[in-house]
Design a protein around this motif. Structure first.
Motif, short mmCIF file in Angstrom:
data_model
loop_
_atom_site.label_atom_id
_atom_site.label_comp_id
_atom_site.label_asym_id
_atom_site.label_seq_id
_atom_site.Cartn_x
_atom_site.Cartn_y
_atom_site.Cartn_z
N ARG A 224 19.41 -20.63 27.65
CA ARG A 224 20.80 -20.56 27.25
C ARG A 224 21.06 -19.44 26.23
O ARG A 224 22.19 -19.25 25.82
CB ARG A 224 21.24 -21.90 26.62
N ILE A 225 20.00 -18.76 25.80
CA ILE A 225 20.19 -17.82 24.68
C ILE A 225 20.81 -16.51 25.12
O ILE A 225 21.69 -15.97 24.47
CB ILE A 225 18.85 -17.60 23.96
N GLY A 226 20.35 -16.01 26.26
CA GLY A 226 20.86 -14.72 26.75
C GLY A 226 21.83 -14.91 27.91
O GLY A 226 22.14 -16.04 28.29
N PRO A 227 22.29 -13.80 28.47
CA PRO A 227 23.25 -13.87 29.58
C PRO A 227 22.66 -14.52 30.82
O PRO A 227 21.48 -14.38 31.10
CB PRO A 227 23.57 -12.39 29.87
N ASP A 228 23.51 -15.24 31.52
CA ASP A 228 23.16 -15.81 32.81
C ASP A 228 22.94 -14.63 33.77
O ASP A 228 23.76 -13.73 33.87
CB ASP A 228 24.34 -16.68 33.29
N LEU A 229 21.78 -14.63 34.45
CA LEU A 229 21.46 -13.48 35.31
C LEU A 229 21.68 -13.78 36.80
O LEU A 229 21.27 -13.00 37.66
CB LEU A 229 20.01 -13.03 35.09
N THR A 230 22.32 -14.90 37.11
CA THR A 230 22.58 -15.22 38.51
C THR A 230 23.31 -14.06 39.18
O THR A 230 24.33 -13.60 38.66
CB THR A 230 23.45 -16.49 38.60
N ARG A 231 22.81 -13.61 40.30
CA ARG A 231 23.44 -12.53 41.09
C ARG A 231 23.75 -11.31 40.24
O ARG A 231 24.79 -10.66 40.41
CB ARG A 231 24.71 -13.06 41.74
N ILE A 232 22.86 -11.00 39.32
CA ILE A 232 23.09 -9.83 38.46
C ILE A 232 23.17 -8.56 39.30
O ILE A 232 23.84 -7.59 38.93
CB ILE A 232 22.01 -9.73 37.36
#
Ligand SMILES: [Cu+2]
Lengths: 288, 125
Positions: A224-232
């Motif tokens: 939860r600390i960094g950006p969600d990388l789903t489908r980056i």
């Protein structure tokens, strides 16, 4: 706006030419003082009054803080973090439907209401092409509503100094037709239930602990600390509008994020073997 | 307005800007307190807008009075500036003219401060 600007420009240039070419003859003191009173006092006072009134009149629509307008519930919650944007799309019940980061998608021709928050220091949410800015203040929920009228890609910088990489904190906004937006939204919701196939980069991502900070839907990564990388891979840029989204740049960011964004909250992984970094970057870049 | 004696003091120069500053403070503090204590006061936002509207009219009236007195001090414009001779009379006229201009500025400022009263009809919730 452009038309208004053009008229004022033409007027100013016209006056300049007139002043340059007109025959010089003194005008009476009486006429002169009327000119000063009219052009120097009455005109600016009236114009500024009208502009002020118009801006204040617009305000309740842009900032729907009035009870009468409160029924349009926030559809997106945006949180400013040093130095990126957490973006949560909310469902009708106000719960998170899915999360993403640093790239916003909006339907054209409709008003979208945002709830704005900050995780650490004050940031400011500003999509210049769509409307005025609003600060994101820790401990406070601010509400902003915007209505894009044209499809396209817009850039949105952070508008409040928030630290060393403030200037490298931006996001892109993609304004889409409603059916496209719905399809995208639906596919993002469904992504959680679609397991990501095996890939060497995927194993390395977990082995090197990236999952402690990053979430990727369809994998056990729920950091939860960094950006969600789903489908980056489908995003225009990485690192909050700082680098073009290429595999090389993803690899570079993993290797030396602090060289790209001073003060960044992600540790550098330059000590990993180059092959590992490239495999991870290839996997991330392919997530679409 | 013979009944207002002409007083010769430097301080009348600041009447209008002071009224503007007070009006500004009253408007902002009233709305801030009202909105912070929503419900605690038995008064609708509408009532408060009318109250502040009344205060605005009063402020404008005081500024107009100050302007009228300044106009008189200036000699109703019988002489044009600059009043820069080192005489008692010129000093008086100079101050009158300056006060008149400041009153005009304050009048406009009070009007500008009042604009939100017309358009903002509720507290932020
Ligand atoms: Cu920021």
């Amino acid at each position: 706006m452009v038309v208004g600007g053009a008229i004022i420009w033409a007027l100013v240039v016209g006056l300049l030419l007139y002043a340059g070419h007109a025959r010089r003859e003194p005008i009476t003191a009486r006429k002169a003082s009327w000119l000063i009173l009219g052009g120097g006092v009455a005109f600016p006072v009236i114009v500024l009054f009208c502009l002020l009134a118009y801006a204040v009149w617009l305000m309740p629509q842009i900032r729907p803080f009035m009870p009468a307008l409160m029924d349009n519930k926030p559809q997106i919650e945006a949180t400013g973090e040093q130095f990126w944007w957490r973006l949560r799309y909310l469902d009708d019940g106000g719960n998170t439907a899915f999360e993403t980061a640093n790239e916003l998608r909006l339907p054209v021709g409709e008003r979208t209401t945002f709830r704005l928050k900050a995780a650490d220091v004050i940031h400011s949410f500003w999509i210049p092409s769509l409307g005025g800015k609003m600060d994101m203040i820790p401990g406070r929920d601010n509400v902003l509503s915007l209505e894009p009228t044209k499809t396209g890609v817009y850039r949105a910088p952070c508008a409040e100094f928030c630290g060393t990489s403030h200037a490298l904190m931006a996001f892109s906004v993609i304004v889409m037709e409603r059916p496209d937006f719905d399809a995208w939204r639906q596919s993002r919701i469904e992504a959680a239930a679609m397991p990501q196939p095996a890939h060497p980069g995927r194993d390395l991502f977990f082995r090197h602990g990236c999952a402690a900070c990053h979430t990727i839907a369809g994998t056990p990564a729920i950091g939860r600390i960094g950006p969600d990388l789903t489908r980056i891979g489908e995003r225009q840029t990485i690192a909050a509008g700082t680098l073009a989204n290429t595999k090389d740049n993803i690899a570079r960011f993993i290797r030396e994020p602090d060289a790209i964004k001073p003060g960044v909250e992600m540790p550098a992984f330059g000590m990993l073997p180059d092959g590992d970094i490239e495999a991870i970057a290839a996997w991330l870049g392919g997530l679409k | 307005m013979r009944w207002i004696k002409e007083i010769e003091t430097f301080w009348t120069l600041f009447t209008a800007p002071t009224v503007w500053a007070l009006h500004f403070l009253v408007c902002y503090v009233a709305v801030a307190v009202y909105c912070a204590k929503q419900g605690a006061l038995a008064m609708s936002f509408e009532t408060m807008r009318w109250l502040l509207g009344g205060i605005t009219v009063a402020a404008l009236a005081v500024i107009v009075l100050s302007a009228w007195l300044a106009w008189r001090q200036w000699g109703f414009g019988t002489e044009v500036p600059p009043h820069d001779a080192p005489t008692q009379d010129d000093r008086r006229k100079f101050q009158g003219f300056a006060t008149l201009l400041l009153s005009g500025l304050s009048f406009v400022s009070v009007l500008y401060v009042t604009v939100p009263l017309f358009f903002i009809g509720a507290c932020q919730s």
